[in-house]
Enzyme design. Structure first.
Site, PDB file in Angstrom:
ATOM      1  N   HIS A  67       0.871  -1.180   0.000  1.00 46.52           N
ATOM      2  CA  HIS A  67       0.000   0.000   0.000  1.00 46.52           C
ATOM      3  C   HIS A  67       0.902   1.223   0.000  1.00 46.52           C
ATOM      4  CE1 HIS A  67      -3.638   2.379   0.781  1.00 46.52           C
ATOM      5  NE2 HIS A  67      -2.809   3.165   1.456  1.00 46.52           N
ATOM      6  N   CYS A  68       0.762   2.057  -1.022  1.00 47.45           N
ATOM      7  CA  CYS A  68       1.646   3.211  -1.190  1.00 47.45           C
ATOM      8  C   CYS A  68       1.016   4.458  -0.581  1.00 47.45           C
ATOM      9  CB  CYS A  68       1.952   3.440  -2.669  1.00 47.45           C
ATOM     10  SG  CYS A  68       3.060   4.834  -2.952  1.00 47.45           S
TER      11      CYS A  68
END
Length: 545
Positions: free
Chosen positions: A379-380
């Site tokens: 998850h960025c």
């Protein structure tokens, strides 16, 4: 009596004494009408007695039948046999006046629940406490049984005789994320009140001090203003118990409802055009403030603080592309649950109790996005989205062009200083040179520092990503958690991946390089791949099925 005739009697007595002395874990009752081996499922002996005329419907002195004992001990072979001999599948018995299905549910025997329901057992029948099977499963935290019963048609908001729903029982009795999380995914009515106390699930969670469930219910928009029959809200109950954690979280939820927020602020939060313009606006403001003809840096600092606060308010929402979200209709979810349960595969290691789907291989449930992502990488936080099979190669393209832009920005700053700034680097040294270029254009100096910072993390990230993609054939999540997955061979120095086809082939498949049809990449739909079968004759070493 002569010795030869008394020998069998002696052996029997010795056996009974030995059993009583050396196996105290069993409860031997000589005065019961049901022999012990019938209770504990010695199949051959049970069959001999039944064939000799023992009535399988005959209860013991506690009104418990053989089918009850087989159900509680998860003896499927005996259940099938007893029912074939006339056993009543929904016969009530025991202190709680329960059916065999109730007994199996309490013990968490999913396979037994499936088997009894195949023979027509009714999960909606209530026991002596007024609970049906779905209520019992929720009370004892048997998530897979809750899922199966709902998938088979039980109402997710079914009330027991006390007006308690499965969600209320889970909130009150089960101090873990499941089965509450599963029930919420089934669109349960969060704000229902029970029949007598009018407590909602949030009330019951506060009464039990169930902090895990409280967080889940608040995330599901449980009503913090709901009042029970005494006029008490969940916050009132938390204050009575003087639980600081619960009080703080419930107060935050109450304030977050935002009833008194101006409508224009709400509209601003949801305006995606504002979000698109925010990065450009912020960069411009930082440089503009630095270039202002104001001597006081205190004033500039306050202006920067105002920009930061504004960004924090606006950055709550952002555009999100599909990273490979695994989707299923309500009907498909229930069908999957039933199929997995009836094949003995409804295991939470392969079934997501939040999304109610069978998890494909290489997928993972993202706790931030609250959804399952195929071929999950990470998850960025920079883009506010997951990176998975649907957008991973575009993410790599984004990093590449971002790095190019940063390099161009650095080059532009250096060119500006050469042309427009009077410097004496050779004479006065590096530190005075920094002062000169910062004074010449604070805005340009800010842009340079910003570019250097972003160059470092973008360069490191793109190198790590390329190494994982080309050299290892794995994702970031798989590299960090390789020991959790059976299909990886992990040593102290290496990770052997079944998805690694060699550096060149890995790059071709990942970026789907075709070169006008000269190269044929292997395209895999990771949203539908569930297992790996190793193929010794195949060059790839495995086949996806």
């Amino acid at each position: 009596v002569g010795w030869p005739g008394s020998l069998p009697v002696f052996v029997c007595v010795l056996s009974v004494v030995s059993f009583s002395v050396f196996t105290p874990m069993f409860t031997w009752r000589f005065n019961t009408s049901v022999p012990l081996f019938l209770r504990y499922g010695i199949f051959e002996r049970c069959r001999e007695l039944v064939e000799a005329g023992f009535d399988v419907r005959q209860p013991d002195k506690e009104n418990v039948t053989l089918l009850h004992w087989a159900a509680i001990n998860n003896r499927i072979d005996l259940v099938k046999y007893y029912i074939s001999k006339g056993g009543v599948v929904d016969q009530l018995g025991g202190d709680l006046n329960s059916t065999p299905l109730h007994w199996a549910t309490r013990q968490g025997h999913l396979s037994m629940v499936v088997q009894l329901m195949k023979y027509g057992a009714d999960p909606s029948l209530i026991d002596g406490e007024g609970c049906s099977c779905v209520h019992l499963a929720a009370q004892f935290g048997h998530t897979s049984i809750v899922a199966y019963l709902i998938a088979k048609g039980q109402d997710v908001d079914m009330m027991d005789q006390n007006g308690m729903t499965p969600l209320m029982w889970a909130a009150y009795r089960t101090h873990s994320v499941d089965p509450t999380r599963l029930l919420l995914t089934f669109n349960v009515s969060v704000n229902l009140g029970d029949k007598y106390h009018k407590n909602t699930a949030l009330h019951w969670a506060v009464l039990a001090g169930n902090t895990t469930v409280i967080s889940l219910l608040l995330d599901a928009n449980a009503n913090v203003d709901a009042q029970n029959i005494k006029g008490e809200t969940p916050l009132d109950l938390a204050k009575q118990r003087k639980n600081v954690w619960m009080i703080n979280h419930l107060q935050e939820a109450w304030q977050a409802k935002g009833h008194d927020s101006p409508s224009y602020l709400k509209r601003l939060k949801m305006d995606k055009k504002v979000m698109l313009a925010t990065p450009f606006l912020v960069i411009w403001l930082v440089g503009f403030i630095a270039d202002l003809d104001i001597d006081s840096w205190l004033i500039k600092g306050l202006m920067y603080a105002g920009v930061w606060v504004t960004v924090q308010c606006l950055s709550k929402y952002s555009w999100k592309s599909d990273p490979g979200i695994i989707k299923a209709s309500e009907e498909q979810k229930k069908k999957t649950i039933v199929e997995l349960a009836e094949t003995g595969s409804l295991d939470l290691s392969i079934f997501c109790s939040t999304c109610l789907i069978r998890k494909p291989i290489r997928s993972k449930h993202c706790a931030v996005c609250n959804r399952c992502i195929a071929k999950f990488d990470h998850h960025c936080p920079w883009v506010g989205n997951c990176v998975g099979s649907g957008n991973h190669r575009y993410f790599m393209g984004y990093l590449f062009f971002l790095l190019c832009m940063i390099c161009w920005m650095i080059y532009g700053c250096i060119c500006y200083w050469r042309i427009h700034c009077a410097t004496s680097y050779a004479k006065d040294g590096f530190w005075l040179y920094l002062t000169q270029i910062a004074s010449c254009s604070p805005w340009m100096f800010w842009m340079f520092l910003n570019s250097i910072f972003h160059f470092m993390w973008v360069a490191v990230l793109i190198m790590c990503q390329l190494y994982q993609i080309a050299a290892l054939g794995i994702t970031t999540n798989e590299r960090m958690n390789a020991r959790r997955y059976k299909h990886f061979k992990v040593t102290a120095t290496s990770i052997e991946s079944p998805f690694n086809h060699g550096c060149i082939r890995n790059l071709i498949d990942f970026f789907e390089i075709r070169c006008c049809g000269l190269i044929r990449p292997v395209a895999v739909d990771w949203t539908t791949q569930y297992t790996i079968e190793y193929d010794q004759t195949s060059g790839s070493g495995y086949q996806l099925v």
